[in-house]
Design a protein around this motif. Structure first.
Motif, PDB file in Angstrom:
ATOM      1  N   ALA A 188       0.835  -1.198   0.000  1.00  0.00           N
ATOM      2  CA  ALA A 188       0.000   0.000   0.000  1.00  0.00           C
ATOM      3  C   ALA A 188       0.871   1.250   0.000  1.00  0.00           C
ATOM      4  CB  ALA A 188      -0.921  -0.014   1.221  1.00  0.00           C
ATOM      5  N   SER A 189       0.238   2.363  -0.293  1.00  0.00           N
ATOM      6  CA  SER A 189       0.934   3.643  -0.339  1.00  0.00           C
ATOM      7  C   SER A 189       0.492   4.523   0.819  1.00  0.00           C
ATOM      8  CB  SER A 189       0.643   4.353  -1.661  1.00  0.00           C
ATOM      9  OG  SER A 189       1.052   3.564  -2.758  1.00  0.00           O
TER      10      SER A 189
ATOM     11  N   ASP B 187      -3.295   5.552   1.810  1.00  0.00           N
ATOM     12  CA  ASP B 187      -4.264   4.506   1.480  1.00  0.00           C
ATOM     13  C   ASP B 187      -5.037   4.058   2.711  1.00  0.00           C
ATOM     14  OD1 ASP B 187      -2.441   2.601  -1.096  1.00  0.00           O
ATOM     15  OD2 ASP B 187      -3.470   4.548  -1.140  1.00  0.00           O
ATOM     16  N   ARG B 188      -6.111   3.327   2.446  1.00  0.00           N
ATOM     17  CA  ARG B 188      -6.857   2.622   3.483  1.00  0.00           C
ATOM     18  C   ARG B 188      -6.552   1.141   3.342  1.00  0.00           C
ATOM     19  NH1 ARG B 188     -13.234   3.126   3.557  1.00  0.00           N
ATOM     20  NH2 ARG B 188     -12.659   5.181   4.396  1.00  0.00           N
TER      21      ARG B 188
ATOM     22  N   ASN C 245      -5.867   6.399   5.965  1.00  0.00           N
ATOM     23  CA  ASN C 245      -4.795   7.381   5.751  1.00  0.00           C
ATOM     24  C   ASN C 245      -3.454   6.828   6.250  1.00  0.00           C
ATOM     25  OD1 ASN C 245      -3.498   9.777   5.108  1.00  0.00           O
ATOM     26  ND2 ASN C 245      -4.107  10.783   7.021  1.00  0.00           N
TER      27      ASN C 245
END
Lengths: 107, 122
Positions: A13-14, A17-18, A77
């Motif tokens: 993930a970045s 992201d969620r 977040n």
């Protein structure tokens, strides 16, 4: 023994992201579940207990849900400091058991 | 603020006894509010609860280790200990001591030691 199965085993993930991680118990454990965060070389840290209660000092972007056999932890977040491995633990009966872990990696 | 610190040999020979001690500071091990526990984590793997001891000496062990395991408490030193007999390579892990509340179904680990690595090898 109650078996705890986590999925996925890893997720990329970045920042921002969620991320949602799932934990499934082999039998009904009501809401007797905790989530931990572990970083390399460190002890696990309690994030959530009784399925949805945030441990003191844990950021509100972490949340937990579920009851019975299916549980989730969601990180909204995603921040750099959240890249770690997450474990669930059942507190319904002895022996206490943990999930196999989910590694949250940087995409 | 309660702190836990594990200590013991980092290397144990196969068939010997793996012995560790956890020293508690900032709280009395004689409190009736908590159980004192051992948890281990093999390299790159998940967490395994080993067992607990209460200040009275009462214990509960995970079934898979019960035949080889002894956890004891020394209230005079504010310490509790783990002895795992007939160690094999499969017992190699980081060993953590931790405490959890003596509340039915409130068995969540809020306080942990830093962990100590133990290798079982000749």
């Amino acid at each position: 023994d109650i078996q705890m199965t986590q999925s996925p085993s890893s997720v990329s993930a970045s920042v921002g992201d969620r991320v949602t991680i799932t934990c499934r118990a082999s039998q009904d454990i009501s809401r007797r579940l905790a989530w931990f965060q572990q970083k390399p070389g460190m002890a696990p840290k309690l994030l959530i207990y009784t399925a949805s209660n945030l441990q003191s000092g844990v950021p509100s972007r972490f949340s937990g849900s579920g009851s019975g056999t299916d549980f989730n932890i969601t990180i909204n977040n995603l921040q750099l400091e959240d890249f770690a491995t997450y474990f669930c633990q059942q507190a319904n009966s002895f022996p206490l058991t943990f999930g196999g872990g989910t590694k949250v990696e940087i995409k | 603020q309660v702190q836990l610190q594990e200590s013991g040999p980092g290397l144990v020979k196969p068939s010997q006894t793996l012995s560790l001690t956890c020293t508690v500071s900032g709280d009395s091990i004689s409190t009736s509010d908590y159980y004192w526990s051992w948890i281990r984590q093999p390299p790159g793997k998940g967490l395994e609860w080993i067992g607990y001891v209460f200040h009275s000496g009462d214990t509960l062990y995970t079934p898979s280790l019960k035949s080889r395991l002894a956890i004891s408490v020394d209230t005079s030193k504010n310490q509790f200990s783990l002895n795992l007999h007939s160690a094999t390579a499969a017992d190699s892990a980081v060993y953590y001591c931790a405490r959890f509340p003596r509340i039915t179904h409130g068995w969540f680990f809020r306080v942990w030691g830093r962990g100590t690595p133990v290798a079982v090898s000749s």
